[in-house]
Scaffold this motif. Sequence first.
Motif, PDB file in Angstrom:
ATOM      1  N   SER A  72       8.925   8.419  -1.082  1.00  0.00           N
ATOM      2  CA  SER A  72       7.769   7.661  -1.569  1.00  0.00           C
ATOM      3  C   SER A  72       6.947   7.200  -0.362  1.00  0.00           C
ATOM      4  CB  SER A  72       8.228   6.448  -2.375  1.00  0.00           C
ATOM      5  OG  SER A  72       8.847   5.487  -1.518  1.00  0.00           O
ATOM      6  N   ALA A  73       5.697   6.854  -0.610  1.00  0.00           N
ATOM      7  CA  ALA A  73       4.843   6.372   0.480  1.00  0.00           C
ATOM      8  C   ALA A  73       5.420   5.106   1.098  1.00  0.00           C
ATOM      9  CB  ALA A  73       3.428   6.119  -0.031  1.00  0.00           C
ATOM     10  N   SER A  74       6.032   4.245   0.265  1.00  0.00           N
ATOM     11  CA  SER A  74       6.625   3.010   0.759  1.00  0.00           C
ATOM     12  C   SER A  74       7.800   3.297   1.701  1.00  0.00           C
ATOM     13  CB  SER A  74       7.075   2.147  -0.410  1.00  0.00           C
ATOM     14  OG  SER A  74       7.678   0.950   0.043  1.00  0.00           O
ATOM     15  N   VAL A  91       5.617  11.981  -1.449  1.00  0.00           N
ATOM     16  CA  VAL A  91       4.768  12.124  -0.267  1.00  0.00           C
ATOM     17  C   VAL A  91       5.568  12.826   0.822  1.00  0.00           C
ATOM     18  CG1 VAL A  91       3.440  10.865   1.492  1.00  0.00           C
ATOM     19  CG2 VAL A  91       3.498  10.023  -0.869  1.00  0.00           C
ATOM     20  N   ALA A  92       4.882  13.588   1.652  1.00  0.00           N
ATOM     21  CA  ALA A  92       5.542  14.242   2.785  1.00  0.00           C
ATOM     22  C   ALA A  92       4.699  14.040   4.042  1.00  0.00           C
ATOM     23  CB  ALA A  92       5.755  15.725   2.520  1.00  0.00           C
ATOM     24  N   LEU A 136      -0.236   5.221   4.626  1.00  0.00           N
ATOM     25  CA  LEU A 136       0.908   5.245   3.719  1.00  0.00           C
ATOM     26  C   LEU A 136       0.981   3.969   2.882  1.00  0.00           C
ATOM     27  CD1 LEU A 136       3.587   6.813   6.095  1.00  0.00           C
ATOM     28  CD2 LEU A 136       2.682   7.847   3.995  1.00  0.00           C
ATOM     29  N   GLU A 137       0.654   2.826   3.487  1.00  0.00           N
ATOM     30  CA  GLU A 137       0.653   1.557   2.748  1.00  0.00           C
ATOM     31  C   GLU A 137      -0.367   1.600   1.613  1.00  0.00           C
ATOM     32  OE1 GLU A 137      -0.167  -1.304   5.724  1.00  0.00           O
ATOM     33  OE2 GLU A 137       1.847  -1.262   6.605  1.00  0.00           O
ATOM     34  N   MET A 138      -1.535   2.161   1.889  1.00  0.00           N
ATOM     35  CA  MET A 138      -2.562   2.221   0.853  1.00  0.00           C
ATOM     36  C   MET A 138      -2.160   3.190  -0.254  1.00  0.00           C
ATOM     37  SD  MET A 138      -6.682   2.687   1.298  1.00  0.00           S
ATOM     38  CE  MET A 138      -6.757   1.086   2.125  1.00  0.00           C
ATOM     39  N   ILE A 139      -1.578   4.321   0.120  1.00  0.00           N
ATOM     40  CA  ILE A 139      -1.109   5.277  -0.879  1.00  0.00           C
ATOM     41  C   ILE A 139      -0.003   4.645  -1.730  1.00  0.00           C
ATOM     42  CG2 ILE A 139       0.127   7.469  -1.180  1.00  0.00           C
ATOM     43  CD1 ILE A 139      -1.408   8.442   1.346  1.00  0.00           C
ATOM     44  N   ALA A 140       0.869   3.870  -1.089  1.00  0.00           N
ATOM     45  CA  ALA A 140       1.953   3.200  -1.815  1.00  0.00           C
ATOM     46  C   ALA A 140       1.404   2.212  -2.843  1.00  0.00           C
ATOM     47  CB  ALA A 140       2.875   2.487  -0.836  1.00  0.00           C
ATOM     48  N   SER A 141       0.317   1.531  -2.484  1.00  0.00           N
ATOM     49  CA  SER A 141      -0.254   0.554  -3.411  1.00  0.00           C
ATOM     50  C   SER A 141      -0.936   1.238  -4.592  1.00  0.00           C
ATOM     51  CB  SER A 141      -1.251  -0.348  -2.684  1.00  0.00           C
ATOM     52  OG  SER A 141      -2.413   0.365  -2.289  1.00  0.00           O
ATOM     53  N   LEU A 142      -1.459   2.433  -4.372  1.00  0.00           N
ATOM     54  CA  LEU A 142      -2.150   3.162  -5.433  1.00  0.00           C
ATOM     55  C   LEU A 142      -1.193   3.981  -6.286  1.00  0.00           C
ATOM     56  CD1 LEU A 142      -5.213   4.505  -3.409  1.00  0.00           C
ATOM     57  CD2 LEU A 142      -5.267   2.709  -5.143  1.00  0.00           C
ATOM     58  N   TRP A 143      -0.287   4.690  -5.609  1.00  0.00           N
ATOM     59  CA  TRP A 143       0.579   5.651  -6.299  1.00  0.00           C
ATOM     60  C   TRP A 143       2.036   5.467  -5.842  1.00  0.00           C
ATOM     61  CZ3 TRP A 143      -3.193   9.271  -3.518  1.00  0.00           C
ATOM     62  CH2 TRP A 143      -4.443   9.230  -4.135  1.00  0.00           C
ATOM     63  N   TYR A 155       9.764   3.761   7.386  1.00  0.00           N
ATOM     64  CA  TYR A 155      10.382   4.571   8.448  1.00  0.00           C
ATOM     65  C   TYR A 155       9.454   4.658   9.663  1.00  0.00           C
ATOM     66  CZ  TYR A 155      12.225   8.428  11.132  1.00  0.00           C
ATOM     67  OH  TYR A 155      12.699   9.184  12.165  1.00  0.00           O
ATOM     68  N   TYR A 156       8.175   4.955   9.432  1.00  0.00           N
ATOM     69  CA  TYR A 156       7.283   5.160  10.575  1.00  0.00           C
ATOM     70  C   TYR A 156       6.816   3.849  11.198  1.00  0.00           C
ATOM     71  CZ  TYR A 156       7.342  10.150   9.812  1.00  0.00           C
ATOM     72  OH  TYR A 156       7.757  11.457   9.701  1.00  0.00           O
ATOM     73  N   THR A 157       6.999   2.740  10.493  1.00  0.00           N
ATOM     74  CA  THR A 157       6.781   1.438  11.130  1.00  0.00           C
ATOM     75  C   THR A 157       7.875   1.196  12.166  1.00  0.00           C
ATOM     76  OG1 THR A 157       5.692   0.501   9.183  1.00  0.00           O
ATOM     77  CG2 THR A 157       6.648  -1.046  10.759  1.00  0.00           C
ATOM     78  N   ALA A 158       9.095   1.593  11.815  1.00  0.00           N
ATOM     79  CA  ALA A 158      10.226   1.433  12.737  1.00  0.00           C
ATOM     80  C   ALA A 158      10.267   2.524  13.796  1.00  0.00           C
ATOM     81  CB  ALA A 158      11.535   1.440  11.946  1.00  0.00           C
TER      82      ALA A 158
END
Length: 282
Positions: A209-211, A192-193, A180-187, A216-219
Amino acid sequence: MTRPESAFNEPLGRGLYIVATPIGNLGDITMRAVDVLRRCDAIACEDTRVTGKLLAHLGIDTRMLRYDDHASEDQRDRLLERASNEAIALVSDAGTPLISDPGYRLVSEARAAGIPVTTIPGVSAAIAGLTISGLPTDRFVFAGFLPVKDKAKGDMLSELAGIAGTLIFYETGPRLTRSLEMIASLWPKRQVAVARELTKLHEECRSGSASELSDYYTAHPPKGEIVLLVGPPVEEDARHDPDALLREALADLSPSKAAAKVAKSTGIDRQTLYARAVELKS
């Protein structure tokens, strides 16, 4: 058109039967799948313990044969020899065989040998996730599991960046946030789902959004099997395309400095960008 009841008591014809099985809820097995699993001569499966639980639930005692990603050519040849004279069912641990599961070579060689191949369709996690994601369904690409290493993962995402459709990936819980972090940096603007535990008691599908999903999933570290979906490109994507940014930077900078510049603006791993910059430069 349905078959007459008497047909259910007749032997199955020879060949290979591709049988989809549930991905969680055992109630998702189809009547036709139960019929084939009961009447076939043997069932080729990834893990006899997993398939054994399904068969026990269905009251089926058909013999099981081990066939997985590590099967040798000799094992495949023996299975094909049996399928040329008997009815052999192929199942995976869950879902539709061949979809990020073993079976491609077996089916390909069966068809080449003139062995009948029949599909008994059913559940697929990729399609199930797509239907509840809220993302466009008119055009989509299933890309299987994302690579583990950042460079390979970045290369795959970059390769798929321009596709005007929903992207569908399989992912694991421990690797989800990094993806998700990589997707957030690109797009950063794409929808995202994350669909997980599909058809099971704790099924969920979160979108954003990916960010946002990464936070959320980090927490809340996820468990279970995951379908990761990314919506089609938006206009802003071009400003975050790493290849475009690298090409622009390479006009004035060395690959090393270009990679450093793009890494700073996108958050993508510098070594991954450097390797790509060298490829573009050459």
